[in-house]
Motif scaffolding. Structure first.
Motif, PDB file in Angstrom:
ATOM      1  N   UNK A 173       1.799 -50.564 -19.519  1.00  0.00           N
ATOM      2  CA  UNK A 173       1.203 -49.145 -19.642  1.00  0.00           C
ATOM      3  C   UNK A 173      -0.426 -49.332 -19.816  1.00  0.00           C
ATOM      4  N   UNK A 174      -0.495 -50.353 -20.823  1.00  0.00           N
ATOM      5  CA  UNK A 174      -1.799 -50.519 -21.515  1.00  0.00           C
ATOM      6  C   UNK A 174      -2.757 -51.448 -20.379  1.00  0.00           C
ATOM      7  N   UNK A 175      -2.339 -52.297 -19.783  1.00  0.00           N
ATOM      8  CA  UNK A 175      -3.377 -53.212 -19.110  1.00  0.00           C
ATOM      9  C   UNK A 175      -3.911 -52.397 -17.863  1.00  0.00           C
ATOM     10  N   UNK A 176      -3.182 -51.818 -17.016  1.00  0.00           N
ATOM     11  CA  UNK A 176      -3.798 -50.900 -16.054  1.00  0.00           C
ATOM     12  C   UNK A 176      -4.906 -50.194 -16.716  1.00  0.00           C
ATOM     13  N   UNK A 177      -4.742 -49.318 -17.877  1.00  0.00           N
ATOM     14  CA  UNK A 177      -5.728 -48.438 -18.440  1.00  0.00           C
ATOM     15  C   UNK A 177      -6.893 -49.199 -18.646  1.00  0.00           C
ATOM     16  N   UNK A 178      -6.931 -50.510 -19.449  1.00  0.00           N
ATOM     17  CA  UNK A 178      -7.877 -51.005 -20.072  1.00  0.00           C
ATOM     18  C   UNK A 178      -8.702 -51.684 -19.019  1.00  0.00           C
ATOM     19  N   UNK A 179      -7.979 -52.213 -17.881  1.00  0.00           N
ATOM     20  CA  UNK A 179      -8.564 -53.000 -16.689  1.00  0.00           C
ATOM     21  C   UNK A 179      -9.360 -52.249 -16.019  1.00  0.00           C
ATOM     22  N   UNK A 180      -8.950 -51.044 -15.560  1.00  0.00           N
ATOM     23  CA  UNK A 180      -9.683 -50.075 -14.616  1.00  0.00           C
ATOM     24  C   UNK A 180     -10.623 -49.548 -15.361  1.00  0.00           C
ATOM     25  N   UNK A 181     -10.429 -49.083 -16.760  1.00  0.00           N
ATOM     26  CA  UNK A 181     -11.454 -48.392 -17.413  1.00  0.00           C
ATOM     27  C   UNK A 181     -12.489 -49.275 -17.699  1.00  0.00           C
ATOM     28  N   UNK A 182     -12.429 -50.478 -17.886  1.00  0.00           N
ATOM     29  CA  UNK A 182     -13.448 -51.326 -18.174  1.00  0.00           C
ATOM     30  C   UNK A 182     -14.025 -51.849 -16.965  1.00  0.00           C
ATOM     31  N   UNK A 411       2.114 -42.192 -18.843  1.00  0.00           N
ATOM     32  CA  UNK A 411       1.855 -42.992 -20.083  1.00  0.00           C
ATOM     33  C   UNK A 411       0.386 -43.386 -20.129  1.00  0.00           C
ATOM     34  N   UNK A 412       0.415 -44.045 -18.687  1.00  0.00           N
ATOM     35  CA  UNK A 412      -0.989 -44.872 -18.549  1.00  0.00           C
ATOM     36  C   UNK A 412      -2.008 -43.591 -18.835  1.00  0.00           C
ATOM     37  N   UNK A 413      -1.697 -42.571 -17.885  1.00  0.00           N
ATOM     38  CA  UNK A 413      -2.831 -41.605 -17.771  1.00  0.00           C
ATOM     39  C   UNK A 413      -3.027 -40.864 -19.240  1.00  0.00           C
ATOM     40  N   UNK A 414      -1.874 -40.776 -20.096  1.00  0.00           N
ATOM     41  CA  UNK A 414      -2.129 -40.342 -21.446  1.00  0.00           C
ATOM     42  C   UNK A 414      -2.943 -41.022 -22.190  1.00  0.00           C
ATOM     43  N   UNK A 415      -2.808 -42.515 -22.340  1.00  0.00           N
ATOM     44  CA  UNK A 415      -3.634 -43.396 -23.243  1.00  0.00           C
ATOM     45  C   UNK A 415      -4.968 -43.422 -22.627  1.00  0.00           C
ATOM     46  N   UNK A 416      -5.295 -43.410 -21.432  1.00  0.00           N
ATOM     47  CA  UNK A 416      -6.612 -43.351 -20.679  1.00  0.00           C
ATOM     48  C   UNK A 416      -7.475 -42.166 -21.211  1.00  0.00           C
ATOM     49  N   UNK A 417      -6.589 -41.025 -21.309  1.00  0.00           N
ATOM     50  CA  UNK A 417      -7.359 -39.761 -21.377  1.00  0.00           C
ATOM     51  C   UNK A 417      -7.655 -39.627 -22.992  1.00  0.00           C
ATOM     52  N   UNK A 418      -6.284 -40.054 -23.840  1.00  0.00           N
ATOM     53  CA  UNK A 418      -6.299 -39.797 -24.960  1.00  0.00           C
ATOM     54  C   UNK A 418      -7.389 -40.806 -25.878  1.00  0.00           C
ATOM     55  N   UNK A 419      -7.466 -42.136 -25.266  1.00  0.00           N
ATOM     56  CA  UNK A 419      -8.235 -42.948 -26.056  1.00  0.00           C
ATOM     57  C   UNK A 419      -9.932 -42.908 -25.526  1.00  0.00           C
ATOM     58  N   UNK A 420      -9.809 -42.857 -24.240  1.00  0.00           N
ATOM     59  CA  UNK A 420     -11.345 -42.850 -23.444  1.00  0.00           C
ATOM     60  C   UNK A 420     -12.335 -43.595 -23.859  1.00  0.00           C
ATOM     61  N   UNK A 421     -11.778 -44.848 -24.296  1.00  0.00           N
ATOM     62  CA  UNK A 421     -12.886 -45.920 -24.771  1.00  0.00           C
ATOM     63  C   UNK A 421     -12.343 -47.034 -24.715  1.00  0.00           C
ATOM     64  N   UNK A 422     -12.931 -48.233 -24.385  1.00  0.00           N
ATOM     65  CA  UNK A 422     -12.426 -49.902 -24.251  1.00  0.00           C
ATOM     66  C   UNK A 422     -11.975 -50.256 -25.649  1.00  0.00           C
ATOM     67  N   UNK A 423     -12.479 -49.747 -26.708  1.00  0.00           N
ATOM     68  CA  UNK A 423     -12.240 -50.416 -27.870  1.00  0.00           C
ATOM     69  C   UNK A 423     -10.648 -49.991 -28.551  1.00  0.00           C
ATOM     70  N   UNK A 424     -10.377 -48.765 -28.198  1.00  0.00           N
ATOM     71  CA  UNK A 424      -9.053 -48.335 -28.734  1.00  0.00           C
ATOM     72  C   UNK A 424      -7.988 -48.868 -27.736  1.00  0.00           C
ATOM     73  N   UNK A 425      -8.235 -48.962 -26.458  1.00  0.00           N
ATOM     74  CA  UNK A 425      -7.604 -49.315 -25.112  1.00  0.00           C
ATOM     75  C   UNK A 425      -7.162 -50.930 -25.443  1.00  0.00           C
TER      76      UNK A 425
END
Length: 768
Positions: A173-182, A411-425
């Protein structure tokens, strides 16, 4: 291509020549190292997020670089490449491979319908001959005895393995979010900070939605470009790293000394310790080297990491550190110290595009790995049955699970929208990564002494060395619980409850089957006709039992006194090995005298095996019974398998596709098949077959006639309820949680394509 035989064929080809090894090493770059190779996008950014600041003396940047270098050297290189990769389970890796090894060598039967004959499988016995003497001389036998006798330790070991597995799912769930977001965060250098917040999150979400929406096509359609993308990315960060080192600070190599770690912690104290939660992201994806071992070889994974990935990452981190060490005027914001700021302005846009492609490749590898581990859990009875779609008929292991895919996407979209920064991700991803590594370290220390037969001191040395390093990082990640680290713990808790409830309910349901099975004496008293009308055809009674007659059979004949002329009690079960070779798959035995025409067939699959479709399965099933009859095994009228304490001795191992003495005749043409019609297969006795006893010929003819008349599948439709007097927790777990999972899970894989007209469900209530 038969996916079963394809696995064995490919495993032999892996070691043919250095050319094939190098080709596998090249391919592994796109599958195994996608996640690890994109870590430079966010490591420095997370390390310098809030906990530490960049100063004129450069102690911080040199200290971070020193930590990154030694972490990459000790964990991926030393631990995984040189030690953990050796602990393969018949070529397979991952958390469940370690757990399977421990269970087999420790004689722990975590599967309820395990049999002693399963230990005769070639995959099961591999390596046992060398372990035995060493295990006795080095004192490892006490661990085996302890595991065998202590039910508490067995449950702790299971929960520990499930924890590692759930963290892998959380990482999916978390790796796609932090990778794409970064990767998308590179836009921050071209637009204002106010505009950036409204562009970054939608852009990342669009890429993630496209990534998950394309999963059903399978990686084989675009997989050929994965390795070139990762190679291009590694080449880019290497060249940029060398340029930054030469142009900005050629003496940055001095920071590789461990002394700078000491200076870093001495100056930054608590802030430096907390920044380790960002530094550990440099080893994100290291577990993939072991988890994806089954798709490649040890040599190819080692060559790819030591010769390409490791040097490229070190140069990239050194280059970033060299640039930052000479730019003390970088604004102290959460996004200015990062990867893109160190990229020369002339090549930022091409690098930005390559970074997004590399992030997608890294995310794809993690998602595919999540599908694979959930399939393993389901096969071993630790996860509800789900629909598994094999996206490639030529490449083993490429699967797609629709339900899990959409759950991961939400879940991936939820953590991306919810955190919206690389620090918390990053905080969330870091805790998931380090927890999986801690689980691997503990399980690996048990494997060293129990499975390898090494001295306990060697196992203790491994445990203390890597447990101390990883615990240091784990504590730094856990302290950020409220800043995002709670997410993997919450996800793991949910998935672990699902897994444990399903495993617990499955065991209780099997215990009920065992306690309520019908005795063989009851069957014998009915006579050859079983006291009912025997109609033409074959009746397949699905059961989890490997011995005894299931209660659904007596329940059925009591209410409807008619049954087929040939009865087959069919058990499809998993065994704690990755693969079962086709010649060892079927166990066939006879229930009662042969004139009863009652057979028991046990079909064994490994936790990574591909189960065949209904047509192939039906063909192999009939062939195995015919081969059992032809060989004359168990033809004694008094040869009853069910009353014996050692019933496995009365079962015969029958392979698929081996000398059944039958001729297969196809009764439908290709046009009908293309139009979606059911393909029928006939079996005939060959005219020039060798001489057989008249009784054998008669039994074979009766089997073929029954097959021509048709097959019916009798399934038990159970409703599980906690028995009276059960505690509140058990009633909730069984009556609500397990029942909800059972109603929403899939049936046995081979039943999925059976026509409804050929299926009969017998309802029963299980009070467990």
């Amino acid at each position: 291509m038969d996916l079963e035989t394809g696995k064995y064929g490919s495993s032999l080809k892996k070691r043919e020549s250095w050319k094939s090894v190098l080709l596998l090493a090249y391919q592994s770059l796109g599958v195994v190292y996608g996640d690890l190779s994109i870590s430079p996008l966010y490591v420095y950014k997370n390390a310098f997020a809030d906990d530490i600041e960049h100063s004129e003396g450069n102690e911080e940047i040199y200290g971070v670089l020193s930590f990154v270098f030694w972490t990459l050297t000790l964990i991926p290189l030393l631990k995984y490449v040189f030690i953990v990769l050796q602990a393969d389970d018949n070529g397979e890796g991952g958390t469940f491979a370690l757990y399977s090894l421990i269970c087999r060598h420790g004689k722990i039967g975590f599967l309820p319908n395990g049999q002693v004959i399963d230990e005769e499988l070639s995959a099961y016995k591999k390596g046992d001959e060398q372990v035995g003497p060493a295990l006795r001389t080095n004192g490892g036998v006490w661990i085996r005895v302890l595991l065998e006798k202590s039910r508490v330790l067995q449950k702790v070991l299971l929960v520990f393995a499930l924890l590692g597995t759930c963290m892998v799912i959380g990482d999916g769930v978390l790796t796609p979010a932090v990778s794409v977001f970064s990767a998308v965060s590179g836009l921050e250098l071209y637009i204002s900070k106010e505009q950036h917040r409204y562009v970054e999150v939608p852009a990342a979400c669009i890429i993630l939605i496209c990534l998950f929406a394309l999963q059903h096509y399978g990686t084989h359609r675009v997989g050929f470009i994965f390795a070139p993308i990762v190679c291009t990315w590694l080449m880019c960060i290497s060249i940029i790293g060398v340029y930054n080192i030469i142009h900005w600070n050629p003496h940055v190599y001095r920071a590789l000394s461990p002394y700078y770690m000491y200076k870093f912690l001495k100056k930054t104290r608590r802030g430096g310790w907390m920044s380790l939660g960002g530094i550990l992201l440099c080893i994100t994806g290291s577990e993939a080297m072991y988890a994806d071992l089954g798709h490649f070889s040890q040599a190819s994974i080692k060559i790819a990491f030591t010769s390409v990935v490791y040097p490229a990452l070190i140069l990239a981190y050194m280059g970033q550190a060299a640039y930052i060490s000479q730019h003390h005027n970088i604004e102290e914001t959460s996004y200015k110290i990062g990867f893109y700021v160190s990229v020369p302005e002339q090549v930022r846009w091409p690098v930005f595009i390559i970074a997004i492609l590399a992030a997608v490749v890294g995310s794809q590898a993690v998602i595919t790995g999540t599908f694979s581990i959930i399939k393993q859990c389901s096969a071993l009875g630790c996860f509800p049955r789900v629909k598994v779609v094999h996206t490639s008929r030529s490449v083993h292991g490429q699967i797609y699970i629709p339900e899990i895919n959409w759950i991961l996407m939400v879940l991936c979209l939820a953590v991306t929208v919810g955190f919206h920064d690389t620090k918390r991700l990053g905080n969330a991803s870091g805790l998931a990564v380090i927890t999986v590594m801690l689980v691997t370290t503990v399980l690996m220390s048990i494997v060293i002494i129990l499975c390898w037969g090494k001295h306990p001191l060697l196992s203790l040395l491994f445990l203390l060395t890597f447990l101390s390093i990883e615990s240091f990082y784990f504590s730094a990640s856990l302290i950020k619980f409220l800043e995002g680290a709670w997410v993997p713990l919450a996800l793991s808790l949910i998935f672990m409850l699902v897994m444990y409830v399903w495993h617990y309910g499955t065991l209780k349901k099997y215990d009920f089957d065992v306690q309520n099975k019908v005795s063989i004496a009851w069957l014998l008293n009915l006579g050859p006709s079983l006291g009912i009308v025997r109609v033409r055809g074959i009746g397949l009674i699905h059961t989890e039992l490997v011995a005894g007659i299931p209660a659904i059979f007596s329940h059925f004949v009591t209410n409807l006194p008619a049954f087929h002329q040939v009865l087959v009690f069919l058990c499809v079960k998993s065994v704690p090995v990755p693969y079962v070779q086709p010649e060892e798959r079927f166990l066939v035995g006879r229930i009662g005298p042969k004139e009863y025409r009652l057979y028991r067939v046990i079909v064994r699959y490994g936790y990574r095996d591909v189960q065949k479709d209904d047509l192939e399965f039906e063909r192999d099933l009939i062939s195995s019974i015919a081969e059992f009859i032809r060989t004359g095994t168990g033809t004694d009228a008094n040869h009853l398998i069910e009353d014996s304490e050692k019933s496995y001795e009365k079962l015969t191992v029958v392979g698929t596709g081996f000398g059944t003495g039958l001729v297969e005749a196809n009764t439908s043409n290709d046009n009908n098949i293309m139009n979606g019609d059911t393909k029928k297969v006939r079996f005939n006795l060959p005219r020039n077959s060798p001489q057989m006893e008249s009784g054998v010929v008669e039994e074979l003819k009766e089997l073929m006639e029954a097959r021509e008349a048709g097959m019916s599948f009798i399934l038990g439709h159970c409703y599980t309820r906690a028995k009276s007097g059960s505690g509140f927790v058990k009633r909730v777990a069984i009556n609500f949680c397990y029942e909800f999972l059972r109603r929403n899970s899939r049936g046995p894989a081979y039943v999925a394509n059976i026509p409804h007209a050929s299926t009969l469900e017998v309802g029963m209530v299980y009070h467990v």
